[in-house]
Design an enzyme around this catalytic site. Structure first.
Site, PDB file in Angstrom:
ATOM      1  N   ASN A   1     -54.030  25.986  28.457  1.00 21.49           N
ATOM      2  CA  ASN A   1     -53.985  26.862  29.628  1.00 21.49           C
ATOM      3  C   ASN A   1     -55.093  26.430  30.593  1.00 21.49           C
ATOM      4  O   ASN A   1     -56.215  26.162  30.158  1.00 21.49           O
ATOM      5  CB  ASN A   1     -54.196  28.317  29.205  1.00 21.49           C
TER       6      ASN A   1
ATOM      7  N   GLY B   1     -53.491  31.254  32.598  1.00 24.56           N
ATOM      8  CA  GLY B   1     -53.853  32.254  31.601  1.00 24.56           C
ATOM      9  C   GLY B   1     -55.077  31.882  30.783  1.00 24.56           C
ATOM     10  O   GLY B   1     -55.297  32.413  29.698  1.00 24.56           O
TER      11      GLY B   1
ATOM     12  N   HIS C   1     -59.692  23.930  25.370  1.00 26.63           N
ATOM     13  CA  HIS C   1     -59.165  24.087  24.010  1.00 26.63           C
ATOM     14  C   HIS C   1     -57.671  23.835  23.995  1.00 26.63           C
ATOM     15  O   HIS C   1     -56.964  24.151  24.944  1.00 26.63           O
ATOM     16  CB  HIS C   1     -59.481  25.473  23.436  1.00 26.63           C
TER      17      HIS C   1
HETATM   18  P1  5GP Z   1     -57.030  30.914  26.505  1.00 24.53           P
HETATM   19  O1  5GP Z   1     -56.389  32.192  26.957  1.00 24.53           O
HETATM   20  O2  5GP Z   1     -58.339  30.671  27.212  1.00 24.53           O
HETATM   21  O3  5GP Z   1     -56.110  29.732  26.574  1.00 24.53           O
HETATM   22  O4  5GP Z   1     -57.309  31.089  24.969  1.00 24.53           O
HETATM   23  C1  5GP Z   1     -58.501  31.575  24.450  1.00 24.53           C
HETATM   24  C2  5GP Z   1     -58.218  31.900  23.008  1.00 24.53           C
HETATM   25  O5  5GP Z   1     -59.438  32.003  22.330  1.00 24.53           O
HETATM   26  C3  5GP Z   1     -57.474  33.233  22.817  1.00 24.53           C
HETATM   27  O6  5GP Z   1     -56.262  32.990  22.117  1.00 24.53           O
HETATM   28  C4  5GP Z   1     -58.464  34.077  22.016  1.00 24.53           C
HETATM   29  O7  5GP Z   1     -57.818  34.863  21.047  1.00 24.53           O
HETATM   30  C5  5GP Z   1     -59.367  33.022  21.391  1.00 24.53           C
HETATM   31  N1  5GP Z   1     -60.743  33.439  21.171  1.00 24.53           N
HETATM   32  C6  5GP Z   1     -61.587  33.982  22.102  1.00 24.53           C
HETATM   33  N2  5GP Z   1     -62.808  34.180  21.569  1.00 24.53           N
HETATM   34  C7  5GP Z   1     -62.732  33.751  20.285  1.00 24.53           C
HETATM   35  C8  5GP Z   1     -63.706  33.709  19.225  1.00 24.53           C
HETATM   36  O8  5GP Z   1     -64.857  34.093  19.366  1.00 24.53           O
HETATM   37  N3  5GP Z   1     -63.281  33.203  18.036  1.00 24.53           N
HETATM   38  C9  5GP Z   1     -61.998  32.756  17.852  1.00 24.53           C
HETATM   39  N4  5GP Z   1     -61.689  32.274  16.637  1.00 24.53           N
HETATM   40  N5  5GP Z   1     -61.077  32.778  18.829  1.00 24.53           N
HETATM   41  C10 5GP Z   1     -61.433  33.267  20.033  1.00 24.53           C
END
Ligand code: 5GP
Ligand code: ZN
Length: 113
Positions: A86, A92, A99
């Site tokens: 994303n 999003g 990541h």
């Molecule tokens: P994005 O929306 O930025 O593509 O995804 C971020 C992802 O990171 C989300 O799916 C969220 O659940 C995950 N996430 C956010 N903070 C943490 C954390 O501290 N530990 C883990 N394991 N996942 C996290």
């Protein structure tokens, strides 16, 4: 390394996670809010905000190697999986440390919402 970035803290082991895959440049761990039976995040150890700031060819290649290796370790290669990156608001993105989501263990609908 950013002092305020949660994924930098995970990458530097200030916040411990179970590493499902790790090499010199990447680490993979479970998403805390899984959207599929298997939901892994694969992150570079260095702080890169979004995919648009990724300009190292070593890390570009390494990211896909890390995705492949993690999928292999989790036995996802036969059934298949989805990899998602994303980018910023419309993509999003909520965590501004690059990541790769690796989602598997169920059929993934297309198109996403
Ligand atoms: P994005 O929306 O930025 O593509 O995804 C971020 C992802 O990171 C989300 O799916 C969220 O659940 C995950 N996430 C956010 N903070 C943490 C954390 O501290 N530990 C883990 N394991 N996942 C996290
Ligand atoms: Zn970071």
């Amino acid at each position: 390394m950013s002092d305020t970035c949660i994924f930098c803290k995970i990458a530097s082991k200030q916040i411990p996670v179970e590493a499902l895959y790790e090499d010199a440049n990447f680490i993979a761990f479970r998403d805390m809010n899984p959207q599929a039976p298997i939901h892994i995040l694969i992150i570079p150890k260095v702080h890169i905000e979004t995919i648009m700031e990724l300009d190292s060819e070593t890390l570009m290649t390494g990211a896909f190697r890390a995705v492949q290796a993690t999928a292999q370790l989790l036995n996802l290669t036969a059934e298949g999986f989805r990899t998602v990156v994303n980018c910023r608001e419309n993509g999003g993105q909520t965590v501004y440390h690059l990541h790769f989501h690796l989602l598997g263990g169920r059929f993934m609908q297309w198109p996403p919402g």
